[in-house]
Design an enzyme around this catalytic site. Structure first.
Site, PDB file in Angstrom:
ATOM      1  N   GLY A  49       0.848  -1.179   0.000  1.00 56.75           N
ATOM      2  CA  GLY A  49       0.000   0.000   0.000  1.00 56.75           C
ATOM      3  C   GLY A  49       0.882   1.226   0.000  1.00 56.75           C
ATOM      4  N   GLN A  54       3.285   9.881   1.505  1.00 54.67           N
ATOM      5  CA  GLN A  54       4.535   9.208   1.140  1.00 54.67           C
ATOM      6  C   GLN A  54       5.045   9.647  -0.228  1.00 54.67           C
ATOM      7  OE1 GLN A  54       3.011   5.055   2.273  1.00 54.67           O
ATOM      8  NE2 GLN A  54       5.189   4.962   2.731  1.00 54.67           N
ATOM      9  N   CYS A 111       7.896  -0.521   5.743  1.00 59.38           N
ATOM     10  CA  CYS A 111       7.287   0.668   5.156  1.00 59.38           C
ATOM     11  C   CYS A 111       8.211   1.190   4.063  1.00 59.38           C
ATOM     12  CB  CYS A 111       7.089   1.727   6.235  1.00 59.38           C
ATOM     13  SG  CYS A 111       6.325   3.245   5.642  1.00 59.38           S
ATOM     14  N   LEU A 112       7.625   1.615   2.959  1.00 59.33           N
ATOM     15  CA  LEU A 112       8.439   2.128   1.854  1.00 59.33           C
ATOM     16  C   LEU A 112       9.179   3.399   2.262  1.00 59.33           C
ATOM     17  CD1 LEU A 112       5.931   1.577  -1.092  1.00 59.33           C
ATOM     18  CD2 LEU A 112       7.857   0.122  -0.409  1.00 59.33           C
ATOM     19  N   HIS A 153      -2.156   0.461   8.826  1.00 60.64           N
ATOM     20  CA  HIS A 153      -0.826   1.046   8.581  1.00 60.64           C
ATOM     21  C   HIS A 153      -0.931   2.248   7.629  1.00 60.64           C
ATOM     22  CE1 HIS A 153       3.653   0.594   7.603  1.00 60.64           C
ATOM     23  NE2 HIS A 153       3.205   1.405   6.664  1.00 60.64           N
ATOM     24  N   GLU A 154      -1.690   2.067   6.542  1.00 64.10           N
ATOM     25  CA  GLU A 154      -1.784   3.145   5.545  1.00 64.10           C
ATOM     26  C   GLU A 154      -2.556   4.343   6.094  1.00 64.10           C
ATOM     27  OE1 GLU A 154       0.161   3.050   3.162  1.00 64.10           O
ATOM     28  OE2 GLU A 154       0.642   0.920   3.310  1.00 64.10           O
ATOM     29  N   HIS A 157      -0.629   6.729   8.208  1.00 65.24           N
ATOM     30  CA  HIS A 157       0.190   7.720   7.491  1.00 65.24           C
ATOM     31  C   HIS A 157      -0.532   9.058   7.347  1.00 65.24           C
ATOM     32  CE1 HIS A 157       3.846   5.711   6.197  1.00 65.24           C
ATOM     33  NE2 HIS A 157       3.187   4.648   5.774  1.00 65.24           N
TER      34      HIS A 157
HETATM   35 NI    NI Z   1       4.099   2.817   5.332  1.00 63.88          NI
END
Ligand code: NI
Length: 197
Positions: A49, A54, A111-112, A153-154, A157
């Site tokens: 995701g 991000q 996480c990216l 998680h998303e 953000h």
């Molecule tokens: Ni993340």
């Protein structure tokens, strides 16, 4: 479509509260292009995701998808989902200390925006989600298991929260050490299995 640069841990945009999108704005070419770019960027980076902050856009948008994903082997696929202004609720306490084992899902998240690091996070294994889809139509559904973790998680953000804030700090590990030292059986523990015994 285009790949966007992914903000890395320490970028202030990752710590801001993202603003809500009006339905009219959701239909604009700019936001539709942003959504397409987020999907392309997520797929390119093998993410489960990605949230708009991000990619340096502080608006309430997330995209989620799990196909064959080398970063998350052995997890259920998730069809592509675009969520605007998501609101999550849970029937159980979200604080790890108050969450019963049977209601919890623990997984070493990554996480990216925090590349190369994993850490174990314990979250409610079931959440109710309300949001708008990319065309502004209302969505309401309940997710359990891995997909419930991904949407939590998303959505975090959008409030400036990262998994490193929620992880047990003693479980932080680099990827090489994760592969070497974290037993497969403890990488993902679904308390829902306790419910079924
Ligand atoms: Ni993340």
């Amino acid at each position: 479509m285009a790949l966007r640069r992914i903000a890395q841990l320490g970028e202030p945009v990752l710590r801001q509260h993202a603003r809500e999108l009006a339905s009219a704005e959701l239909g604009s070419p700019e936001i539709q292009r942003l959504i397409d770019d987020m999907i392309e960027t997520m797929r390119d980076a093998d993410g489960a995701g990605i949230a708009a902050p991000q990619v340096y856009e502080s608006v309430q948008l997330v995209v989620i998808e799990v196909r064959e994903n080398p970063r998350y082997p052995n997890v259920e696929p998730i069809p592509l989902m675009v969520l605007a202004n998501p609101v999550l609720t849970s029937d159980v306490p979200s604080l790890p200390g108050e969450l019963a084992d049977a209601d919890a899902f623990s997984v070493y998240e990554g996480c990216l925006s925090v590349p190369g690091v994993r850490g174990r996070v314990r979250r409610p294994r079931r959440v109710h989600v309300r949001a708008l889809d990319r065309h502004g139509a209302p969505l309401a559904f309940t997710w359990e298991g891995f997909r419930a973790v991904v949407v939590q998680h998303e959505t975090d953000h959008l409030w400036g929260t990262l998994f490193v804030d929620r992880a047990d700090p003693r479980t932080f590990t680099f990827l090489r050490e994760y592969e070497r030292h974290v037993p497969v059986a403890s990488r993902l523990v679904d308390g829902g299995a306790l419910n079924r015994i």
